[in-house]
Design an enzyme around this catalytic site. Structure first.
Site, mmCIF file in Angstrom:
data_model
loop_
_atom_site.group_PDB
_atom_site.id
_atom_site.type_symbol
_atom_site.label_atom_id
_atom_site.label_comp_id
_atom_site.label_asym_id
_atom_site.label_seq_id
_atom_site.Cartn_x
_atom_site.Cartn_y
_atom_site.Cartn_z
ATOM 1 N N TYR A 138 100.242 33.559 72.636
ATOM 2 C CA TYR A 138 98.894 34.124 72.662
ATOM 3 C C TYR A 138 97.880 33.017 72.346
ATOM 4 O O TYR A 138 97.234 32.493 73.222
ATOM 5 C CB TYR A 138 98.785 35.289 71.688
ATOM 6 N N SER A 186 96.068 39.327 78.098
ATOM 7 C CA SER A 186 94.663 39.181 77.733
ATOM 8 C C SER A 186 94.330 37.699 77.561
ATOM 9 O O SER A 186 94.435 36.933 78.517
ATOM 10 C CB SER A 186 94.353 39.998 76.483
ATOM 11 N N ASP A 229 89.947 48.860 82.686
ATOM 12 C CA ASP A 229 89.888 47.821 81.661
ATOM 13 C C ASP A 229 88.436 47.380 81.469
ATOM 14 O O ASP A 229 87.800 46.875 82.394
ATOM 15 C CB ASP A 229 90.752 46.627 82.080
ATOM 16 N N HIS A 260 92.569 48.259 78.977
ATOM 17 C CA HIS A 260 93.040 46.939 78.565
ATOM 18 C C HIS A 260 94.381 46.993 77.833
ATOM 19 O O HIS A 260 95.166 46.058 77.914
ATOM 20 C CB HIS A 260 91.988 46.279 77.669
#
Length: 368
Positions: free
Chosen positions: A140, A220, A305, A340
């Site tokens: 991430y 994301s 989203d 999302h």
């Protein structure tokens, strides 16, 4: 800078400090009577532990939550005098799960600037470190969000089919302290991407897998990571899953009417500033797609989203289809009901994971 204090609890005779040291959560006990102190020993190389908030002031017992890549979510009482632990509750895993059949490791890869990047790895016993086995690397690396090593029952579908699973604790998160975040944002954002590539190269060099069996996944801002590393090193991966990926950085951050844009100038920079614009342009995935061979890719998005609008990954896929020189799979899945966070509801979420895992299994030739 190397220790992040994330919480504090005060008792009559003790102080409990929640810390992050060397990429791990630590529970630090300080005895106010004799000034002695100790850390709770959790007995595993990589894990996550959190103080749960003990309401009683005059007590020698505190409560904490614990999990690891092999240990389901658990609740413990801990005696701060005797150091005894009492298991109160543990997440049930159906199907006869036996944690002793799995192994976990904590590794460190050396980044291009000499920084040590932690990697948490789990696999089923019998995993061969000869390059023949598949491995899924997750990352991430944004917003100071730490990717702690926690248990997932759905991940057993990977491990029981011979995969290893690894988490790259790259800069942009906060695993190693506040500086870890500061060194992975704004004008240092590319450290996030090069750290992740370094972790992949380390796992390859140590024969945890080979390029033909190395897979990666992120969502994301982790999808931004996926987009950046496939541009920078497309040769490393056999398959990539990018979930709701933030890939059109310049266009999105130039539109102040989008709810999240101005609030995130402190994360990415404001492209109205030329220095920020020029730097962001060097890594924005959409803007750096070139004529080269890309790995097999599954890209997912949701029609509703509000954080990364569906047309952003769709636009990226169109650019990839135009530019890529290979015949590998490039798949776009749009959930017409989701936002999302993906599908809502217990079972729809599992279908999302099954779709992603099936993509990896198909590339590995795993049919069962």
């Amino acid at each position: 800078d190397s220790v992040l204090i994330s919480g504090l609890e005060v008792f009559k005779n003790f102080v409990l400090v929640s810390e992050r040291r060397r990429g791990l959560t630590q529970l630090h006990i300080i005895n106010l009577q004799n000034k002695q102190e100790h850390f709770i020993d959790f007995g595993e190389a990589t894990y996550a532990a959190y103080a749960q908030g003990t309401p009683e002031y005059n007590t020698d017992t505190m409560r904490y939550a614990y999990t690891s890549l092999t240990t389901p979510a658990s609740e413990y009482d801990y005696n701060m005098v005797t150091k005894e632990k009492k298991l109160l509750k543990q997440q049930e895993v159906v199907g006869g799960y036996d944690g002793s059949q799995y192994e976990t490791e904590r590794l460190y890869a050396k980044a291009t600037d000499g920084t040590s990047i932690p990697i948490s790895v789990v696999y089923k016993k019998g995993f061969k470190k000869d390059g023949s086995m598949p491995l899924l690397l997750y990352g991430y690396g944004s917003y100071g969000a730490s990717m702690d090593a926690s248990f997932s029952s759905t991940r057993l579908s990977l491990l029981d089919r011979g995969f290893a699973y690894a988490i790259a604790h790259i800069r942009g998160g906060q695993e190693m302290g506040r500086y870890w975040y500061e060194d992975g944002k704004m004008m240092k954002k590319k450290n996030t991407f090069t750290d992740f590539i370094t972790c992949a190269e380390f796992l390859l060099a140590n024969k945890y897998t080979t390029k033909q069996h190395l897979y990666t996944m992120g969502g994301s801002a982790g999808g931004l990571l996926m987009g950046a590393v496939v541009n920078m090193r497309p040769d490393l991966w056999n398959g990539v899953v990018a979930q709701v990926p933030f890939v059109d950085v310049l266009t999105t951050m130039s539109d102040a009417s989008i709810p999240l844009t101005t609030n995130e100038y402190d994360e990415w920079g404001n492209p109205a500033n030329k220095e920020s614009y020029d730097y962001m342009k060097t890594y924005s995935p959409y803007d750096n797609v070139t004529k080269q061979a890309y790995p097999n890719m599954l890209i997912t998005t949701g029609l509703h989203d509000s954080q990364v609008q569906y047309f952003e990954p769709a636009k990226w896929v169109a650019r990839l289809r135009e530019m890529k020189t290979d015949s590998n799979h490039l798949l776009l899945y749009t959930n017409m009901e989701a936002g999302h966070g993906g599908a809502s509801g217990r079972f729809k979420v599992l279908r999302d994971r099954a779709r992603e895992y099936a993509f990896f299994f198909a590339l590995e030739g795993i049919k069962d």
